[in-house]
Design a protein around this motif. Structure first.
Motif, PDB file in Angstrom:
ATOM      1  N   LEU A 112       0.799  -1.148  -0.031  1.00 31.58           N
ATOM      2  CA  LEU A 112       0.112  -0.054  -0.117  1.00 31.58           C
ATOM      3  C   LEU A 112       0.841   1.383   0.084  1.00 31.58           C
ATOM      4  CD1 LEU A 112      -2.825  -1.316   2.363  1.00 31.58           C
ATOM      5  CD2 LEU A 112      -3.057  -0.689  -0.088  1.00 31.58           C
ATOM      6  N   LEU A 113       1.821   1.152   0.570  1.00 26.40           N
ATOM      7  CA  LEU A 113       2.986   2.517   0.610  1.00 26.40           C
ATOM      8  C   LEU A 113       3.304   2.678  -0.959  1.00 26.40           C
ATOM      9  CD1 LEU A 113       4.940   4.151   2.410  1.00 26.40           C
ATOM     10  CD2 LEU A 113       6.592   2.226   2.040  1.00 26.40           C
ATOM     11  N   ARG A 114       3.805   1.460  -1.572  1.00 23.79           N
ATOM     12  CA  ARG A 114       4.212   1.657  -2.924  1.00 23.79           C
ATOM     13  C   ARG A 114       2.842   2.223  -3.848  1.00 23.79           C
ATOM     14  NH1 ARG A 114       6.956  -3.802  -2.580  1.00 23.79           N
ATOM     15  NH2 ARG A 114       8.997  -3.100  -1.795  1.00 23.79           N
ATOM     16  N   GLU A 115       1.819   1.961  -3.536  1.00 21.68           N
ATOM     17  CA  GLU A 115       0.633   2.407  -4.242  1.00 21.68           C
ATOM     18  C   GLU A 115       0.010   3.745  -4.058  1.00 21.68           C
ATOM     19  OE1 GLU A 115      -2.250  -0.739  -3.893  1.00 21.68           O
ATOM     20  OE2 GLU A 115      -0.760  -2.601  -4.508  1.00 21.68           O
ATOM     21  N   GLU A 116       0.431   4.059  -2.855  1.00 17.82           N
ATOM     22  CA  GLU A 116      -0.298   5.357  -2.471  1.00 17.82           C
ATOM     23  C   GLU A 116      -0.210   6.602  -3.409  1.00 17.82           C
ATOM     24  OE1 GLU A 116      -0.074   8.278   1.455  1.00 17.82           O
ATOM     25  OE2 GLU A 116       0.119   6.228   1.857  1.00 17.82           O
ATOM     26  N   PRO A 117       0.805   6.864  -4.123  1.00 20.97           N
ATOM     27  CA  PRO A 117       0.666   7.847  -5.114  1.00 20.97           C
ATOM     28  C   PRO A 117      -0.364   7.514  -6.243  1.00 20.97           C
ATOM     29  CG  PRO A 117       2.956   7.212  -4.651  1.00 20.97           C
ATOM     30  CD  PRO A 117       2.318   6.238  -3.989  1.00 20.97           C
ATOM     31  N   ALA A 118      -0.542   6.302  -6.627  1.00 18.20           N
ATOM     32  CA  ALA A 118      -1.510   6.165  -7.752  1.00 18.20           C
ATOM     33  C   ALA A 118      -2.971   6.277  -7.135  1.00 18.20           C
ATOM     34  CB  ALA A 118      -1.316   4.463  -8.184  1.00 18.20           C
ATOM     35  N   VAL A 119      -3.070   5.733  -5.879  1.00 17.09           N
ATOM     36  CA  VAL A 119      -4.442   6.069  -5.368  1.00 17.09           C
ATOM     37  C   VAL A 119      -4.557   7.418  -5.211  1.00 17.09           C
ATOM     38  CG1 VAL A 119      -5.492   5.755  -3.020  1.00 17.09           C
ATOM     39  CG2 VAL A 119      -4.368   3.922  -3.763  1.00 17.09           C
ATOM     40  N   LEU A 120      -3.892   8.385  -4.774  1.00 17.45           N
ATOM     41  CA  LEU A 120      -3.959   9.941  -4.709  1.00 17.45           C
ATOM     42  C   LEU A 120      -4.543  10.326  -6.161  1.00 17.45           C
ATOM     43  CD1 LEU A 120      -4.296  12.178  -2.651  1.00 17.45           C
ATOM     44  CD2 LEU A 120      -1.822  12.550  -3.394  1.00 17.45           C
ATOM     45  N   ARG A 121      -3.610   9.838  -7.087  1.00 16.95           N
ATOM     46  CA  ARG A 121      -4.318  10.222  -8.280  1.00 16.95           C
ATOM     47  C   ARG A 121      -5.363   9.738  -8.836  1.00 16.95           C
ATOM     48  NH1 ARG A 121       1.066   8.763  -9.277  1.00 16.95           N
ATOM     49  NH2 ARG A 121       0.625   6.957 -10.222  1.00 16.95           N
ATOM     50  N   ARG A 122      -5.911   8.603  -8.533  1.00 16.56           N
ATOM     51  CA  ARG A 122      -7.239   8.249  -8.787  1.00 16.56           C
ATOM     52  C   ARG A 122      -8.337   8.928  -8.072  1.00 16.56           C
ATOM     53  NH1 ARG A 122     -10.602   4.468 -10.422  1.00 16.56           N
ATOM     54  NH2 ARG A 122     -12.086   3.596  -9.407  1.00 16.56           N
ATOM     55  N   GLN A 123      -8.097   9.182  -6.850  1.00 15.29           N
ATOM     56  CA  GLN A 123      -8.975   9.979  -5.900  1.00 15.29           C
ATOM     57  C   GLN A 123      -9.317  11.628  -6.564  1.00 15.29           C
ATOM     58  OE1 GLN A 123      -7.417   9.383  -1.951  1.00 15.29           O
ATOM     59  NE2 GLN A 123      -8.673   7.826  -1.763  1.00 15.29           N
ATOM     60  N   THR A 124      -8.270  12.075  -6.992  1.00 11.72           N
ATOM     61  CA  THR A 124      -8.309  13.505  -7.607  1.00 11.72           C
ATOM     62  C   THR A 124      -8.990  13.162  -8.955  1.00 11.72           C
ATOM     63  OG1 THR A 124      -5.945  13.412  -8.327  1.00 11.72           O
ATOM     64  CG2 THR A 124      -6.379  14.429  -6.293  1.00 11.72           C
ATOM     65  N   GLY A 125      -8.505  12.185  -9.496  1.00 12.63           N
ATOM     66  CA  GLY A 125      -9.302  11.951 -10.978  1.00 12.63           C
ATOM     67  C   GLY A 125     -10.749  11.942 -10.901  1.00 12.63           C
ATOM     68  N   LEU A 126     -11.068  11.350  -9.543  1.00  8.61           N
ATOM     69  CA  LEU A 126     -12.629  11.121  -9.654  1.00  8.61           C
ATOM     70  C   LEU A 126     -13.374  12.239  -8.805  1.00  8.61           C
ATOM     71  CD1 LEU A 126     -12.379   7.383  -8.105  1.00  8.61           C
ATOM     72  CD2 LEU A 126     -13.320   8.146 -10.246  1.00  8.61           C
ATOM     73  N   GLY A 127     -12.549  13.326  -8.779  1.00  5.99           N
ATOM     74  CA  GLY A 127     -13.185  14.650  -8.166  1.00  5.99           C
ATOM     75  C   GLY A 127     -12.992  15.094  -6.924  1.00  5.99           C
ATOM     76  N   ALA A 128     -11.850  14.379  -6.077  1.00  2.34           N
ATOM     77  CA  ALA A 128     -11.536  14.663  -4.809  1.00  2.34           C
ATOM     78  C   ALA A 128     -10.466  15.924  -4.812  1.00  2.34           C
ATOM     79  CB  ALA A 128     -11.289  13.670  -4.103  1.00  2.34           C
ATOM     80  N   GLU A 129     -10.055  16.598  -4.321  1.00  4.46           N
ATOM     81  CA  GLU A 129      -9.014  17.663  -4.064  1.00  4.46           C
ATOM     82  C   GLU A 129      -8.042  17.271  -3.059  1.00  4.46           C
ATOM     83  OE1 GLU A 129      -8.248  22.185  -2.849  1.00  4.46           O
ATOM     84  OE2 GLU A 129     -10.339  21.601  -3.293  1.00  4.46           O
ATOM     85  N   ALA A 130      -6.846  17.130  -3.615  1.00  5.60           N
ATOM     86  CA  ALA A 130      -5.873  16.920  -2.592  1.00  5.60           C
ATOM     87  C   ALA A 130      -5.479  17.862  -1.792  1.00  5.60           C
ATOM     88  CB  ALA A 130      -4.450  16.264  -3.604  1.00  5.60           C
ATOM     89  N   ALA A 131      -5.575  17.548  -0.475  1.00  7.36           N
ATOM     90  CA  ALA A 131      -4.991  18.627   0.588  1.00  7.36           C
ATOM     91  C   ALA A 131      -4.710  17.903   1.579  1.00  7.36           C
ATOM     92  CB  ALA A 131      -6.543  19.507   0.748  1.00  7.36           C
ATOM     93  N   ARG A 132      -3.779  18.871   2.418  1.00  9.79           N
ATOM     94  CA  ARG A 132      -3.203  18.355   3.640  1.00  9.79           C
ATOM     95  C   ARG A 132      -4.385  18.416   4.950  1.00  9.79           C
ATOM     96  NH1 ARG A 132       1.702  16.853   3.286  1.00  9.79           N
ATOM     97  NH2 ARG A 132       3.034  17.967   1.870  1.00  9.79           N
ATOM     98  N   ALA A 133      -4.330  17.535   5.664  1.00  6.10           N
ATOM     99  CA  ALA A 133      -5.280  17.527   6.709  1.00  6.10           C
ATOM    100  C   ALA A 133      -5.589  18.727   7.712  1.00  6.10           C
ATOM    101  CB  ALA A 133      -4.761  16.463   7.752  1.00  6.10           C
TER     102      ALA A 133
END
Length: 151
Positions: A112-133
């Motif tokens: 999961l550590l290795r996959e995390e950048p791809a997960v974030l890209r997928r989430q932003t591609g689905l309409g979520a905005e990447a942001a710090r907590a």
């Protein structure tokens, strides 16, 4: 079952539950036993008259578009945090809850550590905005009636 896969989740049911919470303030939510790899029950959930509620989870971005279409969405965020911190938090939680054998948790955590950048890209591609907590917390607080920074 791969609990990190959107296929393990019922997105339509999640949207309906969010809609019930928005309309009525209460809904039944599923209870999962990760160690048993299945849903084991349902329980009532009540937002207790709160002016807003936050739905969170690894699959939240999967329903951003539908929630936005239904007018149920005030914001959609994907947390951007240091990968090492996420790995350690996940491992500590999973070990404490004895979700699986430690060897399995460690191996899965590294994957999961290795996959995390791809997960974030997928989430932003689905309409979520990447942001710090901290930014997410500020934006949610701004939604509260009477909050000093409310727009």
């Amino acid at each position: 079952m791969d609990w990190e896969s959107p296929l393990s989740w019922d997105a339509d049911s999640a949207v309906e539950t969010i809609a019930r919470l928005a309309r009525h303030g209460t809904a039944d939510v599923p209870v999962y036993a990760i160690g048993a790899d299945r849903r084991v029950a349902s329980r009532p959930f009540d937002v207790a008259g709160s002016p807003i509620f936050v739905a969170e989870g690894i699959f939240a971005a999967e329903i951003v578009e539908e929630c936005r279409r239904r007018g149920l969405l005030a914001g959609a965020y994907a947390l951007r945090r240091p990968r090492g911190a996420t790995f350690l938090r996940r491992l500590a939680r999973d070990l404490a809850e004895q979700r699986k054998a430690p060897r399995v948790l460690l191996r899965r955590g590294v994957a999961l550590l290795r996959e995390e950048p791809a997960v974030l890209r997928r989430q932003t591609g689905l309409g979520a905005e990447a942001a710090r907590a901290r930014e997410v917390l500020r934006r949610v607080a701004d939604l509260l009636p009477g909050h000093p920074h409310q727009h």
